[in-house]
Design an enzyme around this catalytic site. Structure first.
Site, short mmCIF file in Angstrom:
data_model
loop_
_atom_site.label_atom_id
_atom_site.label_comp_id
_atom_site.label_asym_id
_atom_site.label_seq_id
_atom_site.Cartn_x
_atom_site.Cartn_y
_atom_site.Cartn_z
CG ASP A 479 52.15 -39.22 -25.05
OD1 ASP A 479 51.43 -39.99 -24.40
OD2 ASP A 479 52.25 -38.02 -24.79
CD GLU A 703 57.48 -33.84 -19.83
OE1 GLU A 703 56.43 -34.35 -20.25
OE2 GLU A 703 57.94 -32.78 -20.31
#
Length: 733
Positions: A479, A703
């Site tokens: 990302d 995460e």
């Protein structure tokens, strides 16, 4: 619970604590990030026929557990037990709780409820093409671990199926009538209940006959603590039995749950050997939860994806509408039940590394489904939003997949493991899968080719908007990891080149083992060229940085500055951008080592180990940082509304690749052998120790983890690739 089919028969549970506030009780149904429920997760799940989950919700602790009993031609029977207990030992004011058990059909099935006294369903009979004849029975509630029945109030509601995303709202909007809960000898209490009955006319004009299915729900309301069992019985499981098959309920269900739990523990130790390796019983519990949460998150999705065709001209302004692809099924694990409840391509390769150790058959099924998504060009979309339920959970900007954009080919990691394992069933699968694996890899290396031979470039970087510090490269999976400051077609991406090199290596090995001479001849030279360290050096070694790097039109002199009224905007100073190596030390810099592409005697291995082990750069007490603490991008937002993601925090998937690489180089003759082995044991202790501490403190796997204090960040539970902590514990790379 649902059938693995395009139009499933689906059963589910909602619950609500009554009387806590004057307003509508909080109705719990789907996992949501911000709903205040938790921790929750699977203590055990074998991926097939048994699971036990614990859910903390304020003053309540719920345990939901199930067993499947195979038999007949339609998959057999299953039973769920739901136990609700108070969290605290103070039992003076026990809450009143409603459970809502429901059955939803999607068209063809017939449901016939048999109603008893006071809104209590005796059972629901049904029939469908897939399941034949079946029957649901909601058993009378009891005290936990006891057979004594408990007083309960019942309500029922029956309507046409509004669609899965709308079930919660439909029930919420109907919870408006007050009813009395009146146990004998105690004062009555009010509760909000469903106002329906089972009269045909109550179901409105769109009833049976319209092909949109039915929604049938039983509300049972009583005082905690209690247990309720829902039993599903298959007609064909009984057809061949000479004597009556005992209902899987009560003490028989308890026995089945206990024997499955015991079998799970034994198989877990046999598979991963954590006890034998000296891990504590608490760490073993974490390992079991990591595996179970991943297996319990596996879903079956069916629907049409939205795809924007590749027009061949990158960044062209041709206006083309996205097209709906034909409907497809997908059987897959998911990164997070609460936040990412759908299939992600590069995550799935990591998920299957864990799953295939436990049940190789599940991995073959999942990989087969993913390869079934291939289009005519050999492309697979990186995010699979299939069906109304999945679509309801996705922001609009992420709904459309672009057929020019790739994703790391991590499905080849479990394929490589299959090649090493020598299981005949895996080999038979790979033989069938080879044409698709070959087509997929060919699409990848041809469509993402870079500006010079043997270079590669991720298509689909964000455009350079004035509000972005560094345009993102979502297709890379990393990302907002910093790339060249000014996106251009001159970029060479190091991580992508390494993925292609690994892919070529795996495909050539596979082609040779399968006797696919043509493919081996096509890919052999590519693999050999990509293995050659000189070409890697020539395109990606940055002498001025002392590490491997991306190449592109770049300057370090960029920052976000406040400029009213737009807010933060990017300001570019001097030196001006020019074609050069990109100074962004982090995960990307390590890729030639992470994917074990370097020779153990390589002169480049030492410098990579140096930056990996240096706390000014990538080393932290909690695992490797995604971006060096010395980088100007470290911890920086990408825009006013976009906090840092791959700019410092530690991620389990890349830490797992690093552990595997250090273990690999620590077992091969070479000048760095002892150092790699030492770094492996230190990094493993840091990563496993931190995930364990955060699990103890919060009850969740996360995460990502802060490189500053180790705390879990991002979404939770994240029982996708964070479950790799289990393989790190087992030292299985």
């Amino acid at each position: 619970m649902k059938t693995r089919s395009p139009k499933p028969l689906l059963t589910g549970l909602m619950w609500a604590q009554q009387g806590a506030t004057a307003g509508t009780p909080k109705l719990r149904h789907t996992c949501e990030q911000g709903d205040g429920v938790g921790p929750y997760g699977w203590e055990f799940h074998d991926g097939l026929s048994f699971g036990r989950q614990h859910i903390q919700d304020g003053a309540l602790r719920l345990t939901t557990e199930f067993v499947k009993r195979p038999g007949g031609q339609h998959g057999g029977d299953w039973s769920w037990r739901v136990t609700v207990e108070p969290q605290a030992s103070d039992t003076s004011a026990l809450p009143l709780v409603s459970l809502f058990f429901y059955v939803v059909t999607d068209g063809k099935e017939v449901l016939v409820p048999e109603v008893g006294a006071k809104g209590q369903l005796k059972f629901i009979s049904g029939r469908s093409g897939e399941l034949g004849d079946f029957r649901f029975t909601l058993m009378p509630p009891t005290h936990p671990g006891d057979t004594a029945p408990k007083y309960s109030s019942y309500n029922v509601f029956w309507s046409s199926n509004p669609g899965l995303p709308l079930l919660t709202e439909m029930v919420k909007s109907r919870l408006r009538s007050w009813f009395q809960y009146r146990p004998p000898g105690a004062s009555p209490e009010r509760y909000l209940g469903l106002p329906g009955s089972l009269k045909w006319e109550d179901r409105g004009p769109s009833g049976q006959g319209q092909g949109q299915g039915q929604f049938l729900i039983q509300q049972v309301t009583l005082k905690v603590p209690f247990s309720v069992e829902l039993v599903f019985e298959s007609g064909s499981a009984r057809a061949g039995e000479r004597q009556a098959l005992a209902q899987l309920a009560g003490s028989l269900l308890t026995q089945a749950l206990e024997s499955h739990a015991e079998a799970f523990r034994e198989r877990f130790e046999k598979t991963f050997q954590l006890k034998k390796k000296g891990l504590s019983s608490e760490e073993q519990v974490l390992g079991q939860a990591a595996l179970s949460g991943l297996l319990g998150g596996i879903g079956y999705f069916y629907g049409q994806g939205l795809v924007l065709a590749d027009m061949g001209v990158e960044g062209s302004e041709q206006k083309v509408d996205p097209a709906l692809f034909p409907p497809v099924p997908l059987f897959t694990a998911v990164p997070s039940r609460s936040f990412f409840p759908r299939g992600f391509l590069w995550d799935e390769g990591f998920h299957q590394l864990v799953i295939q150790r436990w049940d190789p058959r599940l991995t073959r099924e999942a990989l087969g489904h993913w390869l079934g998504l291939l289009n005519a060009d050999g492309w697979i979309g990186r995010e699979q939003v299939l069906g109304d339920e999945a679509r309801a959970r996705v922001p609009p900007e992420f709904l459309v997949q672009r057929a020019a954009h790739a994703n790391p080919p991590t499905l080849l990691l479990p394929v490589a493991h299959m090649l090493e394992g020598g299981d005949p069933a895996d080999f038979a699968f790979l033989r069938r899968a080879f044409p698709r694996l070959h087509a997929w890899f060919s699409w990848l290396y041809k469509s993402q080719a870079g500006p010079v031979p043997l270079s590669y470039r991720w298509r689909g970087r964000d455009p350079a908007l004035p509000t972005l510090l560094n345009p993102k490269t979502l297709p890379s999976g990393l990302d907002d990891y910093p790339r060249a400051s000014h996106p251009s077609a001159s970029e060479r991406h190091l991580d992508l080149r390494c993925w292609v090199a690994l892919g070529a290596r795996v495909l050539v090995q596979l082609a040779e083992q399968l006797g696919e001479a043509e493919a081996a001849a096509e890919l052999g030279p590519l693999a050999a060229s990509l293995e050659a360290e000189e070409s890697l050096d020539e395109l990606h070694w940055a002498p001025e940085l002392g590490v491997f790097a991306d190449f592109g039109n770049h300057t370090k002199a960029v920052q976000l500055k406040p400029r009213p009224p737009q807010g933060l905007v990017r300001v570019v100073g001097r030196p001006h951008p020019r074609l050069q190596y990109v100074d962004a030390l982090g995960y990307v810099s390590l890729f030639p080592m992470l994917l074990r592409l370097l020779d153990p005697n390589s002169s480049r291995l030492g410098p990579l180990l140096d930056v990996l082990a240096d706390s000014r750069h990538l080393w932290s007490p909690f695992g490797l940082r995604s971006l060096a603490a010395s980088s100007p991008f470290y911890g920086q937002r990408n825009s006013e509304h976009d906090p840092p993601y791959w700019r410092g925090a530690g991620w389990l998937n890349v830490n797992y690749l690093a552990l595997g690489a250090l273990y690999h180089y620590g077992h091969l003759e070479g000048p760095h052998r002892a150092r790699a082995a030492k770094l492996h044991s230190e990094l493993r202790a840091n990563v496993v120790g931190n995930v364990w501490r955060q699990y103890q403190a919060t009850g969740f796997l996360w995460e990502q983890y802060s490189d500053r204090d180790g705390r879990g960040m991002g979404c939770r539970p994240f029982q996708g690739w964070t479950s790799l902590v289990l393989l790190a514990m087992a030292e299985d790379y």
